[in-house]
Design a protein around this motif. Structure first.
Motif, mmCIF file in Angstrom:
data_model
loop_
_atom_site.group_PDB
_atom_site.id
_atom_site.type_symbol
_atom_site.label_atom_id
_atom_site.label_comp_id
_atom_site.label_asym_id
_atom_site.label_seq_id
_atom_site.Cartn_x
_atom_site.Cartn_y
_atom_site.Cartn_z
ATOM 1 N N GLY A 47 0.794 -1.227 0.000
ATOM 2 C CA GLY A 47 0.000 0.000 0.000
ATOM 3 C C GLY A 47 0.821 1.269 0.000
ATOM 4 O O GLY A 47 0.598 2.168 -0.825
ATOM 5 N N THR A 48 1.793 1.368 0.902
ATOM 6 C CA THR A 48 2.584 2.595 0.999
ATOM 7 C C THR A 48 3.437 2.790 -0.244
ATOM 8 O O THR A 48 3.535 3.900 -0.781
ATOM 9 C CB THR A 48 3.460 2.585 2.273
ATOM 10 N N CYS A 49 4.071 1.724 -0.723
ATOM 11 C CA CYS A 49 4.918 1.846 -1.912
ATOM 12 C C CYS A 49 4.096 2.229 -3.143
ATOM 13 O O CYS A 49 4.516 3.052 -3.950
ATOM 14 C CB CYS A 49 5.682 0.550 -2.156
ATOM 15 N N THR A 50 2.920 1.636 -3.276
ATOM 16 C CA THR A 50 2.043 1.982 -4.396
ATOM 17 C C THR A 50 1.633 3.447 -4.309
ATOM 18 O O THR A 50 1.636 4.167 -5.312
ATOM 19 C CB THR A 50 0.807 1.062 -4.414
ATOM 20 N N SER A 51 1.325 3.905 -3.113
ATOM 21 C CA SER A 51 0.939 5.299 -2.918
ATOM 22 C C SER A 51 2.103 6.248 -3.230
ATOM 23 O O SER A 51 1.925 7.259 -3.921
ATOM 24 C CB SER A 51 0.463 5.489 -1.475
ATOM 25 N N GLU A 52 3.295 5.926 -2.727
ATOM 26 C CA GLU A 52 4.461 6.784 -2.994
ATOM 27 C C GLU A 52 4.772 6.859 -4.487
ATOM 28 O O GLU A 52 4.987 7.942 -5.024
ATOM 29 C CB GLU A 52 5.693 6.271 -2.241
ATOM 30 N N LEU A 53 4.796 5.711 -5.159
ATOM 31 C CA LEU A 53 5.084 5.721 -6.604
ATOM 32 C C LEU A 53 3.965 6.421 -7.358
ATOM 33 O O LEU A 53 4.224 7.093 -8.370
ATOM 34 C CB LEU A 53 5.277 4.304 -7.126
ATOM 35 N N GLU A 58 2.276 11.187 -10.422
ATOM 36 C CA GLU A 58 1.494 12.413 -10.558
ATOM 37 C C GLU A 58 2.384 13.647 -10.735
ATOM 38 O O GLU A 58 1.952 14.639 -11.323
ATOM 39 C CB GLU A 58 0.597 12.603 -9.337
ATOM 40 N N SER A 59 3.620 13.590 -10.239
ATOM 41 C CA SER A 59 4.560 14.718 -10.336
ATOM 42 C C SER A 59 5.569 14.532 -11.455
ATOM 43 O O SER A 59 6.530 15.296 -11.562
ATOM 44 C CB SER A 59 5.317 14.868 -9.009
ATOM 45 N N LEU A 60 5.359 13.546 -12.298
ATOM 46 C CA LEU A 60 6.328 13.211 -13.341
ATOM 47 C C LEU A 60 6.672 14.396 -14.241
ATOM 48 O O LEU A 60 7.833 14.577 -14.618
ATOM 49 C CB LEU A 60 5.801 12.040 -14.173
ATOM 50 N N PHE A 79 9.771 -9.965 -12.724
ATOM 51 C CA PHE A 79 8.399 -10.307 -13.114
ATOM 52 C C PHE A 79 7.357 -9.661 -12.202
ATOM 53 O O PHE A 79 6.301 -9.246 -12.665
ATOM 54 C CB PHE A 79 8.221 -11.823 -13.183
ATOM 55 N N ALA A 80 7.661 -9.557 -10.927
ATOM 56 C CA ALA A 80 6.737 -8.889 -9.999
ATOM 57 C C ALA A 80 6.665 -7.401 -10.317
ATOM 58 O O ALA A 80 5.579 -6.807 -10.326
ATOM 59 C CB ALA A 80 7.182 -9.102 -8.553
ATOM 60 N N LEU A 81 7.820 -6.791 -10.587
ATOM 61 C CA LEU A 81 7.830 -5.361 -10.928
ATOM 62 C C LEU A 81 7.084 -5.096 -12.224
ATOM 63 O O LEU A 81 6.370 -4.103 -12.339
ATOM 64 C CB LEU A 81 9.269 -4.848 -11.012
ATOM 65 N N LYS A 82 7.249 -5.979 -13.202
ATOM 66 C CA LYS A 82 6.547 -5.815 -14.480
ATOM 67 C C LYS A 82 5.028 -5.896 -14.273
ATOM 68 O O LYS A 82 4.282 -5.063 -14.797
ATOM 69 C CB LYS A 82 7.002 -6.876 -15.486
ATOM 70 N N ALA A 83 4.566 -6.863 -13.499
ATOM 71 C CA ALA A 83 3.131 -6.996 -13.233
ATOM 72 C C ALA A 83 2.616 -5.769 -12.491
ATOM 73 O O ALA A 83 1.526 -5.259 -12.803
ATOM 74 C CB ALA A 83 2.865 -8.271 -12.426
ATOM 75 N N TRP A 84 3.379 -5.266 -11.529
ATOM 76 C CA TRP A 84 2.979 -4.084 -10.759
ATOM 77 C C TRP A 84 2.930 -2.856 -11.657
ATOM 78 O O TRP A 84 1.976 -2.069 -11.594
ATOM 79 C CB TRP A 84 3.964 -3.896 -9.607
ATOM 80 N N GLN A 85 3.932 -2.688 -12.502
ATOM 81 C CA GLN A 85 3.969 -1.552 -13.419
ATOM 82 C C GLN A 85 2.758 -1.571 -14.351
ATOM 83 O O GLN A 85 2.111 -0.543 -14.577
ATOM 84 C CB GLN A 85 5.266 -1.576 -14.231
ATOM 85 N N GLY A 89 0.096 1.262 -14.044
ATOM 86 C CA GLY A 89 0.347 2.221 -15.121
ATOM 87 C C GLY A 89 1.511 3.161 -14.852
ATOM 88 O O GLY A 89 1.531 4.285 -15.355
ATOM 89 N N PHE A 90 2.498 2.706 -14.080
ATOM 90 C CA PHE A 90 3.657 3.554 -13.791
ATOM 91 C C PHE A 90 4.505 3.760 -15.042
ATOM 92 O O PHE A 90 4.785 2.814 -15.773
ATOM 93 C CB PHE A 90 4.537 2.935 -12.690
ATOM 94 N N ASP A 91 4.937 5.013 -15.261
ATOM 95 C CA ASP A 91 5.780 5.348 -16.406
ATOM 96 C C ASP A 91 7.243 5.495 -16.028
ATOM 97 O O ASP A 91 8.058 5.830 -16.880
ATOM 98 C CB ASP A 91 5.307 6.662 -17.045
#
Length: 155
Positions: A47-53, A58-60, A79-85, A89-91
């Motif tokens: 939760g916290t990591c998703t919120s921080e990223l 949002e500030s990209l 593979f975990a990072l790819k699924a999370w990205q 929708g992280f850029d």
């Protein structure tokens, strides 16, 4: 807790080579000539990591306007990072410090041996490879992402 002290403003940024979500190696030294935010985080999908990223995402525009590339690093496998990205929708570039486990986090003094993951550490590196600003938070302590945007003035 970490064995190596974290680099602070004025220190050379420790180099590393880590795979991105496509398995392509990214070497910090190859990015000389541009500023980089090395953004260590504990776990994808938390939760916290998703919120921080999400806040970084949002500030990209502000980071891009300052010419700062973001390298978000965790000890999660590629593979975990790819699924999370893909799910979030992280850029930003997500890099895996999975093997050798936590080598980059150790070099930056943010690897927590007790839990096997990186602490929340951020290092703003200038185009010459020098740390200009940094912050490392204790376990469980969220970062103030507004301070990251304010730190852009350092590069």
């Amino acid at each position: 807790m970490p064995e190596v002290p974290s680099p602070v403003a004025g220190d050379p940024a420790p180099d590393f080579t880590l795979p991105d979500t496509h398995g392509t190696p990214t070497q910090l030294a190859d990015l000389r000539g541009e500023a980089v935010l090395v953004f260590f985080f504990p776990f994808a999908f938390s939760g916290t990591c998703t919120s921080e990223l999400g806040e970084i995402q949002e500030s990209l525009d502000e980071f891009e306007a300052a010419g700062v590339r973001i390298l978000a690093v965790s000890t999660d496998p590629v593979f975990a990072l790819k699924a999370w990205q893909e799910s979030e929708g992280f850029d930003v570039d997500l890099l895996s410090d999975f093997w050798p486990h936590g080598a980059a986090a150790r070099a930056y003094g943010v690897f927590d041996d007790a839990s096997g993951h990186a602490l929340r550490g951020s290092f703003l590196v200038d185009a010459d490879g020098i740390v200009r600003w940094s912050v490392v938070n204790r376990r469980g302590q969220r970062r103030d992402l507004d301070s990251h945007v304010r730190a852009l003035a350092e590069v």
